[in-house]
Design an enzyme around this catalytic site. Sequence first.
Site, short mmCIF file in Angstrom:
data_model
loop_
_atom_site.label_atom_id
_atom_site.label_comp_id
_atom_site.label_asym_id
_atom_site.label_seq_id
_atom_site.Cartn_x
_atom_site.Cartn_y
_atom_site.Cartn_z
N HIS A 117 -8.03 -5.05 -0.53
CA HIS A 117 -6.90 -4.33 0.05
C HIS A 117 -6.69 -4.79 1.50
O HIS A 117 -7.63 -4.94 2.27
CB HIS A 117 -7.17 -2.83 0.02
CG HIS A 117 -5.95 -2.00 0.21
ND1 HIS A 117 -5.08 -1.73 -0.82
CD2 HIS A 117 -5.44 -1.40 1.31
CE1 HIS A 117 -4.09 -0.98 -0.36
NE2 HIS A 117 -4.29 -0.77 0.93
N SER A 139 0.83 -1.19 0.00
CA SER A 139 0.00 0.00 0.00
C SER A 139 0.87 1.26 0.00
O SER A 139 1.69 1.44 -0.90
CB SER A 139 -0.96 -0.05 1.20
OG SER A 139 -1.99 0.90 1.08
N ASP A 187 -10.01 -3.75 -5.44
CA ASP A 187 -9.25 -2.70 -4.78
C ASP A 187 -9.13 -1.53 -5.76
O ASP A 187 -8.75 -1.75 -6.92
CB ASP A 187 -7.86 -3.25 -4.42
CG ASP A 187 -6.96 -2.27 -3.71
OD1 ASP A 187 -7.30 -1.08 -3.60
OD2 ASP A 187 -5.87 -2.69 -3.27
#
Length: 299
Positions: A265, A139, A235
């Site tokens: 995610h 991320s 996502d």
Amino acid sequence: MWAFIDKVNALYPPGAVDFSIEEQRALYNDVCRVFYQGRPAGVSSWDEDHGGVPCRRYELCESDVTLIYLHGGGNVVGDLDSHDDVCAEICDRTGYRVIAVDYGLAPEVVYPGCFNDGWSAFTAVAEAFDGHLMLAGDSAGGTLAAAIVHHARRRVAGRIIGQILIYPSLGGDMTRGSFVRYANAPHLTTQDVIYFIDQRLGGAEPPKGDGCFAPLQDAEFSGLPPTVCISAQCDPLAGEGETYCDKLRAAGGRAEWINVPGMVHGCLRARGISPAAAGFFDTVVEAIDALGQGRWPYQ
């Protein structure tokens, strides 16, 4: 996966970005504790500074490969404990030295502060350890890992042998593709992404053409190491890996985008309750292991 989604939502509810920073961090820490997998036997770890930045080193055996890991959390949450089990398991399964970096978080530290922390830690690790270097992150940590790689390519020539980016945010066009298709996906929405970017900037305007802020906005994609981007299908960030890998291949590099069906995610945390999420993590570990050996197992 639905059991995982529901359990996370009960601990860190949708819309949590409307809470205070302190509340967000407390809730995120609760999620990390609930899904914590522990450390494999035989992996040693200790905290140490590199370049004035708090870090945690994991070792299983002697290795000439050092993986620098940048944790996710939108540049707002996360720390050395949030991804402790992930880093320990990567070390155990590859035998590589892993060093996790506790870079500064927004709103206390805004761009370029987080990048400066990552770069300071990276350069200190590169000086402290001989052998090969790799970077990985999930991320927001994937953003930072790629930014460091872009900045380092002409400064640490030949040392970085790979980067592994796990559902990274790379600064792509947020008006199209997965940002629209999965705008309201579980655990991360497109509006959440916008919120985290704003926090990272401290409310300032995004810099233009700055690869240290948004790697996809760099002007040059040649000279980068072999790269694997592993995305979660459901996502808003899923398409970032595809766009990035396309740019690397167009510039003559090696890059592989793997978009794992049915994942959301943050699915690294689901590996203990979902066989599919465990397979996602296997894909991450296999990529790290292969690139650390100088192998390219993709077509």
